[in-house]
Design an enzyme around this catalytic site. Structure first.
Site, PDB file in Angstrom:
ATOM      1  N   LEU A  46     -23.261  41.181  13.600  1.00 14.16           N
ATOM      2  CA  LEU A  46     -22.465  40.241  13.432  1.00 14.16           C
ATOM      3  C   LEU A  46     -21.229  40.709  12.412  1.00 14.16           C
ATOM      4  O   LEU A  46     -21.548  41.317  11.392  1.00 14.16           O
ATOM      5  CB  LEU A  46     -22.908  39.201  12.833  1.00 14.16           C
ATOM      6  CG  LEU A  46     -22.123  37.840  13.128  1.00 14.16           C
ATOM      7  CD1 LEU A  46     -21.708  37.426  14.506  1.00 14.16           C
ATOM      8  CD2 LEU A  46     -22.944  36.572  12.502  1.00 14.16           C
ATOM      9  N   ASP A  47     -19.895  40.883  12.934  1.00 10.30           N
ATOM     10  CA  ASP A  47     -19.019  41.518  12.147  1.00 10.30           C
ATOM     11  C   ASP A  47     -19.054  40.563  10.529  1.00 10.30           C
ATOM     12  O   ASP A  47     -19.318  39.700  10.693  1.00 10.30           O
ATOM     13  CB  ASP A  47     -17.640  40.841  12.812  1.00 10.30           C
ATOM     14  CG  ASP A  47     -17.417  41.833  14.027  1.00 10.30           C
ATOM     15  OD1 ASP A  47     -18.171  42.828  14.358  1.00 10.30           O
ATOM     16  OD2 ASP A  47     -16.501  41.300  14.771  1.00 10.30           O
ATOM     17  N   PRO A  48     -18.561  41.586   9.581  1.00  9.68           N
ATOM     18  CA  PRO A  48     -18.492  41.004   8.474  1.00  9.68           C
ATOM     19  C   PRO A  48     -17.749  39.805   8.216  1.00  9.68           C
ATOM     20  O   PRO A  48     -18.040  38.791   7.463  1.00  9.68           O
ATOM     21  CB  PRO A  48     -17.785  42.173   7.564  1.00  9.68           C
ATOM     22  CG  PRO A  48     -18.330  43.320   8.269  1.00  9.68           C
ATOM     23  CD  PRO A  48     -18.216  42.922   9.724  1.00  9.68           C
ATOM     24  N   LEU A  49     -16.559  39.584   8.998  1.00  9.90           N
ATOM     25  CA  LEU A  49     -15.679  38.323   8.935  1.00  9.90           C
ATOM     26  C   LEU A  49     -16.491  37.216   9.650  1.00  9.90           C
ATOM     27  O   LEU A  49     -15.587  36.087   9.507  1.00  9.90           O
ATOM     28  CB  LEU A  49     -14.163  38.896   9.393  1.00  9.90           C
ATOM     29  CG  LEU A  49     -13.518  39.726   8.729  1.00  9.90           C
ATOM     30  CD1 LEU A  49     -12.305  40.289   9.173  1.00  9.90           C
ATOM     31  CD2 LEU A  49     -13.703  39.712   7.044  1.00  9.90           C
ATOM     32  N   ALA A  50     -17.295  37.347  10.600  1.00 11.16           N
ATOM     33  CA  ALA A  50     -17.737  36.400  11.217  1.00 11.16           C
ATOM     34  C   ALA A  50     -19.075  35.728  10.371  1.00 11.16           C
ATOM     35  O   ALA A  50     -19.603  36.286   9.479  1.00 11.16           O
ATOM     36  CB  ALA A  50     -18.370  36.805  12.450  1.00 11.16           C
TER      37      ALA A  50
END
EC number: 5.4.99.25
Length: 310
Positions: A46-50
């Site tokens: 899961l992307d850091p910004l998600a």
């Protein structure tokens, strides 16, 4: 003499609600420390910004990770109109801008081609490997490359809100390998606009949902209070779609040793009735304990993954 593994022999799943600006790898490390677990891993970056659902496997549950990697997923996200970026999200550098602000009705009118089995080019800032290197590493270094188009499945895509002229909120249900950022990139292009992902939240991975997800701080507080077992889900949680067969203690012993067991005709018929065409994977259970993941062949169960659970 074999070296003793560090940590405790804890096995199970954690449905983590990953916070903003934290990598999936860092999330795994913090949960592993909280449990003092010998082994840990995650089922899908899961992307850091998600934010949102990040299933984490501890101990023997890591053997079931591949089965969850193929699970369907669901997302809730916000498009910000007016700017395209290198990373296709709000953190990237601006590559183009536009005064076009698509309305909710205009977006809904072009959604149909984005639903079903579609062709998608993944973002350059992704974990896909190119000649042995991660695409995002090459992109950061300024290396020029092209990712190949891939077939992905979008089961549902719908607009849920239009809070203002600059933003639009949507929900998507999809199969593995589908990138929300690529959907937004292509949707903006179809509308003659510029846009990027402003907010992204994963709401479901298989049977792991945001309703049952636990925050990282809450989990760490449970660790301090010696109550971590309250958050631990059974190893077989990731195997919800795999038929289960109850086996005797004797057969459980044989499977644990890596030996096949012979099935009764009625067991073969009952499994055939629930197995999907071409699939032969069965989970063998002794009471409430997962013994092994097996393959059914010629009237027998052959162990593929054996679990050391007590």
């Amino acid at each position: 003499m074999a070296r003793r593994k560090k940590g405790d022999a804890i096995s199970g799943w954690i449905c983590l609600d990953k916070p903003y600006d934290l990598t999936s790898t860092s999330a795994v490390s913090r949960v592993r420390r909280a449990f003092n677990a010998q082994k840990a891993g995650h089922a899908g970056t899961l992307d850091p910004l998600a934010t949102g659902v990040l299933p984490l496997a501890l101990g023997e549950a890591t053997k079931t990770v591949p089965f969850l990697m193929d699970a369907d997923k669901a997302y809730r996200f916000t498009i910000a109109w007016g700017r395209s970026t290198t990373t296709l999200d709000r953190e990237g550098e601006t590559t183009d801008s536009s005064d076009v602000r698509p309305t909710r009705e205009q977006v809904e009118a072009v959604l149909a081609p984005f639903i079903g089995e579609i062709d998608q080019i993944p973002p350059n800032y992704s974990a896909i490997k190119v000649d042995g290197e991660r695409a995002y590493d090459l992109a950061r270094e300024g290396v020029e490359f092209e990712l190949k188009t891939r077939k992905v499945k979008v089961h549902a895509l719908r607009v849920t809100a239009a809070p203002d002229v600059d933003h639009l909120e949507l929900e998507m249900e999809c199969g593995k390998g589908t990138y929300v950022r690529a959907i937004v990139r292509d949707l903006a292009a179809a509308l003659g606009a510029c846009g990027h992902v402003d907010q992204l939240r994963r709401t479901r991975v298989g049977r792991f949902t945001e309703q049952t997800a636990i925050g990282l701080e809450t989990l760490e507080n449970l660790s301090y209070e010696a109550r971590l077992s309250e958050a631990l889900l059974p190893v077989e949680t990731a195997l919800d779609d795999i038929p289960a067969l109850a086996v005797t203690d004797e057969d459980a012993f044989r499977l644990a040793q890596g030996r096949a067991i012979v099935l009764l005709p009625r067991q073969v018929e009952s499994l055939k009735a629930v197995l999907t065409p071409g699939d032969r994977t069965v989970s063998a259970m002794s009471g409430q304990r997962l013994v092994a993941l097996c393959e059914m062949r010629a009237g027998s169960l052959n162990p593929v993954r054996v679990f050391q659970l007590t």
